[in-house]
Design a protein around this motif. Sequence first.
Motif, PDB file in Angstrom:
ATOM      1  N   MET A  49       0.826  -1.207   0.000  1.00 19.43           N
ATOM      2  CA  MET A  49       0.000   0.000   0.000  1.00 19.43           C
ATOM      3  C   MET A  49       0.861   1.258   0.000  1.00 19.43           C
ATOM      4  O   MET A  49       0.572   2.226  -0.717  1.00 19.43           O
ATOM      5  CB  MET A  49      -0.935  -0.019   1.215  1.00 19.43           C
ATOM      6  N   ARG A  50       1.938   1.262   0.792  1.00 15.48           N
ATOM      7  CA  ARG A  50       2.824   2.430   0.823  1.00 15.48           C
ATOM      8  C   ARG A  50       3.456   2.677  -0.545  1.00 15.48           C
ATOM      9  O   ARG A  50       3.569   3.823  -0.997  1.00 15.48           O
ATOM     10  CB  ARG A  50       3.919   2.235   1.884  1.00 15.48           C
ATOM     11  N   GLU A  51       3.879   1.615  -1.201  1.00 18.47           N
ATOM     12  CA  GLU A  51       4.534   1.749  -2.491  1.00 18.47           C
ATOM     13  C   GLU A  51       3.558   2.150  -3.590  1.00 18.47           C
ATOM     14  O   GLU A  51       3.970   2.679  -4.626  1.00 18.47           O
ATOM     15  CB  GLU A  51       5.234   0.442  -2.865  1.00 18.47           C
ATOM     16  N   ASP A  52       2.276   1.917  -3.359  1.00 23.56           N
ATOM     17  CA  ASP A  52       1.266   2.272  -4.353  1.00 23.56           C
ATOM     18  C   ASP A  52       1.027   3.773  -4.415  1.00 23.56           C
ATOM     19  O   ASP A  52       0.545   4.302  -5.428  1.00 23.56           O
ATOM     20  CB  ASP A  52      -0.040   1.544  -4.025  1.00 23.56           C
ATOM     21  N   ASN A  53       1.325   4.488  -3.319  1.00 21.61           N
ATOM     22  CA  ASN A  53       1.231   5.952  -3.267  1.00 21.61           C
ATOM     23  C   ASN A  53      -0.158   6.477  -3.616  1.00 21.61           C
ATOM     24  O   ASN A  53      -0.305   7.560  -4.179  1.00 21.61           O
ATOM     25  CB  ASN A  53       2.261   6.596  -4.216  1.00 21.61           C
ATOM     26  N   GLN A  54      -1.191   5.717  -3.270  1.00 23.89           N
ATOM     27  CA  GLN A  54      -2.541   6.212  -3.479  1.00 23.89           C
ATOM     28  C   GLN A  54      -2.982   7.056  -2.292  1.00 23.89           C
ATOM     29  O   GLN A  54      -2.482   6.901  -1.179  1.00 23.89           O
ATOM     30  CB  GLN A  54      -3.518   5.051  -3.684  1.00 23.89           C
ATOM     31  N   GLN A  55      -3.946   7.936  -2.542  1.00 21.67           N
ATOM     32  CA  GLN A  55      -4.484   8.756  -1.471  1.00 21.67           C
ATOM     33  C   GLN A  55      -5.135   7.875  -0.412  1.00 21.67           C
ATOM     34  O   GLN A  55      -5.817   6.904  -0.726  1.00 21.67           O
ATOM     35  CB  GLN A  55      -5.506   9.739  -2.042  1.00 21.67           C
ATOM     36  N   SER A  56      -4.907   8.218   0.850  1.00 22.45           N
ATOM     37  CA  SER A  56      -5.460   7.430   1.948  1.00 22.45           C
ATOM     38  C   SER A  56      -6.988   7.476   1.928  1.00 22.45           C
ATOM     39  O   SER A  56      -7.598   8.543   1.829  1.00 22.45           O
ATOM     40  CB  SER A  56      -4.944   7.958   3.281  1.00 22.45           C
ATOM     41  N   THR A  57      -7.626   6.298   1.989  1.00 27.25           N
ATOM     42  CA  THR A  57      -9.088   6.184   1.984  1.00 27.25           C
ATOM     43  C   THR A  57      -9.513   5.174   3.046  1.00 27.25           C
ATOM     44  O   THR A  57      -8.691   4.385   3.522  1.00 27.25           O
ATOM     45  CB  THR A  57      -9.600   5.712   0.608  1.00 27.25           C
ATOM     46  N   PRO A  58     -10.802   5.168   3.424  1.00 29.73           N
ATOM     47  CA  PRO A  58     -11.269   4.191   4.418  1.00 29.73           C
ATOM     48  C   PRO A  58     -11.117   2.742   3.961  1.00 29.73           C
ATOM     49  O   PRO A  58     -11.094   1.845   4.799  1.00 29.73           O
ATOM     50  CB  PRO A  58     -12.737   4.558   4.615  1.00 29.73           C
ATOM     51  N   VAL A  59     -11.061   2.511   2.643  1.00 36.24           N
ATOM     52  CA  VAL A  59     -10.856   1.159   2.124  1.00 36.24           C
ATOM     53  C   VAL A  59      -9.784   1.200   1.045  1.00 36.24           C
ATOM     54  O   VAL A  59      -9.921   1.922   0.060  1.00 36.24           O
ATOM     55  CB  VAL A  59     -12.150   0.556   1.530  1.00 36.24           C
ATOM     56  N   TYR A  60      -8.721   0.433   1.245  1.00 33.69           N
ATOM     57  CA  TYR A  60      -7.705   0.267   0.201  1.00 33.69           C
ATOM     58  C   TYR A  60      -7.825  -1.150  -0.348  1.00 33.69           C
ATOM     59  O   TYR A  60      -7.875  -2.125   0.416  1.00 33.69           O
ATOM     60  CB  TYR A  60      -6.300   0.470   0.751  1.00 33.69           C
ATOM     61  N   ALA A  61      -7.885  -1.278  -1.667  1.00 35.45           N
ATOM     62  CA  ALA A  61      -7.961  -2.587  -2.315  1.00 35.45           C
ATOM     63  C   ALA A  61      -6.837  -2.710  -3.333  1.00 35.45           C
ATOM     64  O   ALA A  61      -6.630  -1.814  -4.155  1.00 35.45           O
ATOM     65  CB  ALA A  61      -9.310  -2.776  -2.995  1.00 35.45           C
ATOM     66  N   SER A  62      -6.122  -3.811  -3.281  1.00 33.79           N
ATOM     67  CA  SER A  62      -5.064  -4.063  -4.254  1.00 33.79           C
ATOM     68  C   SER A  62      -5.674  -4.578  -5.551  1.00 33.79           C
ATOM     69  O   SER A  62      -6.870  -4.895  -5.621  1.00 33.79           O
ATOM     70  CB  SER A  62      -4.072  -5.096  -3.705  1.00 33.79           C
ATOM     71  N   SER A  63      -4.863  -4.707  -6.582  1.00 33.11           N
ATOM     72  CA  SER A  63      -5.290  -5.389  -7.797  1.00 33.11           C
ATOM     73  C   SER A  63      -5.384  -6.886  -7.503  1.00 33.11           C
ATOM     74  O   SER A  63      -4.890  -7.370  -6.474  1.00 33.11           O
ATOM     75  CB  SER A  63      -4.313  -5.117  -8.940  1.00 33.11           C
ATOM     76  N   ASP A  64      -6.004  -7.637  -8.405  1.00 22.56           N
ATOM     77  CA  ASP A  64      -6.291  -9.049  -8.119  1.00 22.56           C
ATOM     78  C   ASP A  64      -5.191  -9.996  -8.608  1.00 22.56           C
ATOM     79  O   ASP A  64      -5.451 -11.187  -8.808  1.00 22.56           O
ATOM     80  CB  ASP A  64      -7.644  -9.454  -8.708  1.00 22.56           C
ATOM     81  N   ASP A  65      -3.976  -9.486  -8.769  1.00 19.00           N
ATOM     82  CA  ASP A  65      -2.856 -10.312  -9.249  1.00 19.00           C
ATOM     83  C   ASP A  65      -1.875 -10.653  -8.130  1.00 19.00           C
ATOM     84  O   ASP A  65      -0.685 -10.807  -8.354  1.00 19.00           O
ATOM     85  CB  ASP A  65      -2.124  -9.597 -10.383  1.00 19.00           C
ATOM     86  N   LEU A  66      -2.404 -10.786  -6.915  1.00 14.82           N
ATOM     87  CA  LEU A  66      -1.556 -10.969  -5.736  1.00 14.82           C
ATOM     88  C   LEU A  66      -0.617 -12.160  -5.882  1.00 14.82           C
ATOM     89  O   LEU A  66       0.573 -12.079  -5.551  1.00 14.82           O
ATOM     90  CB  LEU A  66      -2.452 -11.137  -4.509  1.00 14.82           C
ATOM     91  N   LEU A  67      -1.121 -13.274  -6.393  1.00 15.70           N
ATOM     92  CA  LEU A  67      -0.300 -14.483  -6.479  1.00 15.70           C
ATOM     93  C   LEU A  67       0.720 -14.399  -7.606  1.00 15.70           C
ATOM     94  O   LEU A  67       1.760 -15.072  -7.551  1.00 15.70           O
ATOM     95  CB  LEU A  67      -1.192 -15.715  -6.667  1.00 15.70           C
ATOM     96  N   MET A  68       0.441 -13.611  -8.622  1.00 15.74           N
ATOM     97  CA  MET A  68       1.415 -13.414  -9.693  1.00 15.74           C
ATOM     98  C   MET A  68       2.474 -12.396  -9.304  1.00 15.74           C
ATOM     99  O   MET A  68       3.616 -12.453  -9.773  1.00 15.74           O
ATOM    100  CB  MET A  68       0.706 -12.968 -10.973  1.00 15.74           C
ATOM    101  N   ARG A  69       2.112 -11.477  -8.441  1.00 17.72           N
ATOM    102  CA  ARG A  69       3.029 -10.400  -8.051  1.00 17.72           C
ATOM    103  C   ARG A  69       4.051 -10.855  -7.012  1.00 17.72           C
ATOM    104  O   ARG A  69       5.197 -10.412  -7.026  1.00 17.72           O
ATOM    105  CB  ARG A  69       2.213  -9.235  -7.490  1.00 17.72           C
ATOM    106  N   TYR A  70       3.639 -11.746  -6.084  1.00 17.85           N
ATOM    107  CA  TYR A  70       4.504 -12.105  -4.965  1.00 17.85           C
ATOM    108  C   TYR A  70       4.729 -13.614  -4.878  1.00 17.85           C
ATOM    109  O   TYR A  70       3.770 -14.384  -4.934  1.00 17.85           O
ATOM    110  CB  TYR A  70       3.894 -11.626  -3.644  1.00 17.85           C
ATOM    111  N   ASN A  71       5.974 -13.995  -4.736  1.00 13.70           N
ATOM    112  CA  ASN A  71       6.329 -15.366  -4.362  1.00 13.70           C
ATOM    113  C   ASN A  71       6.752 -15.311  -2.903  1.00 13.70           C
ATOM    114  O   ASN A  71       7.926 -15.198  -2.559  1.00 13.70           O
ATOM    115  CB  ASN A  71       7.461 -15.901  -5.242  1.00 13.70           C
TER     116      ASN A  71
END
Length: 231
Positions: free
Chosen positions: A40-62
């Motif tokens: 979330m910090r690296e995404d640099n999005q404006q702080s909101t009550p709900v932060y949602a990542s993209s749905d590629d979590l398993l492809m992005r991280y080993n």
Amino acid sequence: MKHDENADIQLLWPTPMLRKKFKQHELINSKLAELFYQHMREDNQQSTPVYASSDDLLMRYNNDALNQLFSFISESVFQVASTLNGDVWKHCVSKKMNMNVVGAWFQIQNGYGFHETHNHGNCSWSGVYYVQVDDDETRMKNKELGELNGVTRFYGHHMDLIGGGYMDSGNHYMQSTSFDSKPEEGVLCIFPSHLKHTALPYIGEKDRIIISFNAQIHGEQGDELYDYSFT
């Protein structure tokens, strides 16, 4: 499924749901939370009550913690799917079924953040895993939200029908239109993807962190129930 007290009554088309706790959750949840906050910090999005990542979590991280969790998730999805489909799968052309997670993402929620009512497409099973949330006593202290603070609410299929429908004492049982899955660290909840649900508002000392996912199950030779000869 027959009624417990009257075998002559058939309870048709029940909605299956699996809720179980991951025994190793205390070893991995803090590592998952650390990974998600960094994301979330690296995404640099404006702080909101709900932060949602993209749905590629398993492809992005080993990530070892993520891999351990999704091994448990895969086993659990196959557990509920094979239990419900076992008799039907006997007639499939394929003799082996493969389960694939086609999307996985996380959400961080606080400050009365919520997620509108929705369902999930292009998959047969979906789920939510609670990574971090206040314990029950702390969570329910909020005077405005109480025990509904941060729960995942699932809606029965008949909810859309009773709004303009006739109600009397003969169908009072239909007034039960929802099920609340309380957030509890380490608990996995798997449900049919078409089932409408919502994340109710949450505010707490801890952020409410969840992982959501969508899964498909296919036969190794396709999804046909019978071969061409219908035998």
